[in-house]
Scaffold this motif. Structure first.
Motif, mmCIF file in Angstrom:
data_model
loop_
_atom_site.group_PDB
_atom_site.id
_atom_site.type_symbol
_atom_site.label_atom_id
_atom_site.label_comp_id
_atom_site.label_asym_id
_atom_site.label_seq_id
_atom_site.Cartn_x
_atom_site.Cartn_y
_atom_site.Cartn_z
ATOM 1 N N VAL A 188 33.502 -21.670 32.360
ATOM 2 C CA VAL A 188 34.585 -22.586 32.001
ATOM 3 C C VAL A 188 35.858 -21.757 31.946
ATOM 4 C CG1 VAL A 188 35.531 -24.154 30.269
ATOM 5 C CG2 VAL A 188 33.046 -24.093 30.673
ATOM 6 N N VAL A 189 36.800 -22.061 32.845
ATOM 7 C CA VAL A 189 38.106 -21.394 32.837
ATOM 8 C C VAL A 189 38.986 -22.185 31.889
ATOM 9 C CG1 VAL A 189 40.089 -20.691 34.221
ATOM 10 C CG2 VAL A 189 37.794 -20.589 35.205
ATOM 11 N N MET A 190 39.414 -21.524 30.801
ATOM 12 C CA MET A 190 40.124 -22.205 29.719
ATOM 13 C C MET A 190 41.484 -21.588 29.473
ATOM 14 S SD MET A 190 38.437 -20.627 26.228
ATOM 15 C CE MET A 190 39.924 -20.920 25.258
ATOM 16 N N GLY A 191 42.304 -22.312 28.741
ATOM 17 C CA GLY A 191 43.617 -21.825 28.330
ATOM 18 C C GLY A 191 44.590 -22.969 28.218
ATOM 19 N N VAL A 192 45.757 -22.673 27.704
ATOM 20 C CA VAL A 192 46.784 -23.699 27.568
ATOM 21 C C VAL A 192 47.243 -24.141 28.949
ATOM 22 C CG1 VAL A 192 47.542 -22.808 25.328
ATOM 23 C CG2 VAL A 192 48.717 -22.060 27.408
ATOM 24 N N ALA A 193 47.894 -25.289 28.991
ATOM 25 C CA ALA A 193 48.455 -25.794 30.239
ATOM 26 C C ALA A 193 49.373 -24.741 30.844
ATOM 27 C CB ALA A 193 49.218 -27.085 29.981
ATOM 28 N N GLY A 194 49.312 -24.598 32.159
ATOM 29 C CA GLY A 194 50.198 -23.685 32.847
ATOM 30 C C GLY A 194 49.693 -22.264 33.005
ATOM 31 N N THR A 195 48.491 -21.963 32.480
ATOM 32 C CA THR A 195 47.959 -20.605 32.628
ATOM 33 C C THR A 195 47.365 -20.377 34.015
ATOM 34 O OG1 THR A 195 45.894 -21.297 31.595
ATOM 35 C CG2 THR A 195 47.494 -20.150 30.194
ATOM 36 N N GLY A 255 40.597 -21.144 38.916
ATOM 37 C CA GLY A 255 39.247 -21.724 38.953
ATOM 38 C C GLY A 255 38.635 -21.755 40.348
ATOM 39 N N PRO A 256 39.298 -22.368 41.334
ATOM 40 C CA PRO A 256 38.731 -22.395 42.688
ATOM 41 C C PRO A 256 38.601 -21.002 43.319
ATOM 42 C CG PRO A 256 40.465 -24.037 42.477
ATOM 43 C CD PRO A 256 40.498 -23.206 41.234
ATOM 44 N N LEU A 257 39.579 -20.129 43.043
ATOM 45 C CA LEU A 257 39.501 -18.769 43.588
ATOM 46 C C LEU A 257 38.303 -18.019 42.996
ATOM 47 C CD1 LEU A 257 43.285 -17.745 43.514
ATOM 48 C CD2 LEU A 257 41.894 -18.273 45.540
ATOM 49 N N LEU A 258 38.093 -18.186 41.695
ATOM 50 C CA LEU A 258 36.963 -17.537 41.047
ATOM 51 C C LEU A 258 35.652 -18.123 41.550
ATOM 52 C CD1 LEU A 258 36.000 -15.459 38.976
ATOM 53 C CD2 LEU A 258 36.242 -17.243 37.212
ATOM 54 N N ALA A 259 35.594 -19.431 41.707
ATOM 55 C CA ALA A 259 34.377 -20.070 42.232
ATOM 56 C C ALA A 259 34.052 -19.541 43.628
ATOM 57 C CB ALA A 259 34.550 -21.588 42.251
ATOM 58 N N ALA A 260 35.074 -19.430 44.468
ATOM 59 C CA ALA A 260 34.856 -18.902 45.820
ATOM 60 C C ALA A 260 34.371 -17.457 45.756
ATOM 61 C CB ALA A 260 36.140 -18.999 46.636
ATOM 62 N N ARG A 261 34.975 -16.688 44.876
ATOM 63 C CA ARG A 261 34.576 -15.284 44.710
ATOM 64 C C ARG A 261 33.114 -15.164 44.258
ATOM 65 N NH1 ARG A 261 36.742 -10.225 42.822
ATOM 66 N NH2 ARG A 261 34.918 -8.878 42.911
ATOM 67 N N LEU A 262 32.688 -16.095 43.376
ATOM 68 C CA LEU A 262 31.318 -16.075 42.862
ATOM 69 C C LEU A 262 30.333 -16.824 43.762
ATOM 70 C CD1 LEU A 262 32.103 -16.738 39.081
ATOM 71 C CD2 LEU A 262 31.662 -14.524 40.196
ATOM 72 N N GLY A 263 30.859 -17.547 44.756
ATOM 73 C CA GLY A 263 29.999 -18.297 45.677
ATOM 74 C C GLY A 263 29.357 -19.521 45.044
ATOM 75 N N GLY A 315 21.658 -22.576 35.934
ATOM 76 C CA GLY A 315 20.762 -21.908 36.855
ATOM 77 C C GLY A 315 21.267 -21.868 38.283
ATOM 78 N N LEU A 316 22.287 -22.664 38.576
ATOM 79 C CA LEU A 316 22.846 -22.732 39.930
ATOM 80 C C LEU A 316 24.216 -22.073 40.004
ATOM 81 C CD1 LEU A 316 21.989 -26.500 40.592
ATOM 82 C CD2 LEU A 316 20.712 -24.490 41.401
ATOM 83 N N GLY A 317 24.917 -22.078 38.868
ATOM 84 C CA GLY A 317 26.257 -21.520 38.813
ATOM 85 C C GLY A 317 27.316 -22.548 39.132
ATOM 86 N N GLY A 318 28.491 -22.307 38.630
ATOM 87 C CA GLY A 318 29.617 -23.186 38.879
ATOM 88 C C GLY A 318 30.792 -22.744 38.040
ATOM 89 N N VAL A 319 31.951 -23.236 38.401
ATOM 90 C CA VAL A 319 33.174 -22.968 37.654
ATOM 91 C C VAL A 319 33.855 -24.308 37.426
ATOM 92 C CG1 VAL A 319 35.448 -21.850 37.674
ATOM 93 C CG2 VAL A 319 33.470 -20.662 38.656
ATOM 94 N N VAL A 320 34.264 -24.546 36.190
ATOM 95 C CA VAL A 320 34.986 -25.767 35.839
ATOM 96 C C VAL A 320 36.154 -25.385 34.941
ATOM 97 C CG1 VAL A 320 33.491 -26.275 33.842
ATOM 98 C CG2 VAL A 320 34.758 -28.139 34.950
ATOM 99 N N SER A 321 37.252 -26.087 35.092
ATOM 100 C CA SER A 321 38.410 -25.829 34.232
ATOM 101 C C SER A 321 38.415 -26.820 33.078
ATOM 102 C CB SER A 321 39.706 -25.946 35.034
ATOM 103 O OG SER A 321 39.823 -27.236 35.612
ATOM 104 N N SER A 322 38.847 -26.325 31.937
ATOM 105 C CA SER A 322 39.013 -27.156 30.745
ATOM 106 C C SER A 322 39.882 -26.371 29.783
ATOM 107 C CB SER A 322 37.664 -27.445 30.078
ATOM 108 O OG SER A 322 37.823 -28.044 28.812
#
Length: 170
Positions: free
Chosen positions: A8-15, A21-29, A74-81
């Motif tokens: 979960v990629v977190m933080g205040v608005a504008g971070t 998130g998408p760049l990290l997901a691509a990096r992690l596959g 078990g599959l992996g994923g990245v989500v922003s919140s």
């Protein structure tokens, strides 16, 4: 081989959650899910009008994100919140116990500058103060890492991937 993490990629608005998130997901596959897409229209309307959400507004949104994260266990994923409060992260962990948080951090000045350059986003810079006032950084007993958002998106993504690797190895 390690089981892929659900992050979960977190933080205040504008971070930069929607950028990193998408760049990290691509990096992690792994797949990426945009946390804002889980908001009901009533939440978007409220924020667009400059009104901060209340906890009651956030629970269904957090539950929906948590269900997505649980489905990726078990599959992996990245989500922003934004996941600004400990209670919000606890709510996400209740649905998806294995999630790991990447807390994007930066100065208010840097974040406001980036927010003022965004186009087509429903979150006005006027709500930034309420975001910082609400923010409760990750605590020592929470699975996650803090990553500074200064620099280019690729640099931030690299720092996040390295911090996650170090966290997983620890």
């Amino acid at each position: 081989m390690r089981t892929p993490q659900v992050v979960v990629v977190m933080g205040v608005a504008g971070t930069g959650k929607t950028t990193i998130g998408p760049l990290l997901a691509a990096r992690l596959g792994v797949p990426y899910a945009e946390g804002d897409d889980f908001h009901p229209q009533a939440n978007i309307d409220k924020m667009s009008a400059g009104t901060p959400l209340e906890d009651a507004d956030r629970w269904p949104w957090l539950d929906a994100i948590g269900r997505w994260a649980h489905g990726r266990a078990g599959l992996g994923g990245v989500v922003s919140s934004s996941a600004l409060k400990r209670s919000y992260r606890d709510r996400l962990r209740a649905e998806a116990p294995g999630v790991v948080f990447v807390h994007l951090t930066g100065s208010r000045e840097l974040i406001e500058s980036r927010m003022s350059q965004r186009q087509g986003h429903f979150m006005p810079t006027a709500l930034l103060d309420s975001q910082f006032a609400t923010l409760q950084p990750l605590e020592a007993d929470e699975a996650g890492v803090a990553v500074d958002v200064s620099g280019f998106p690729e640099e931030i993504t690299e720092r996040a991937a390295e911090a996650l690797a170090a966290f997983a190895a620890a």
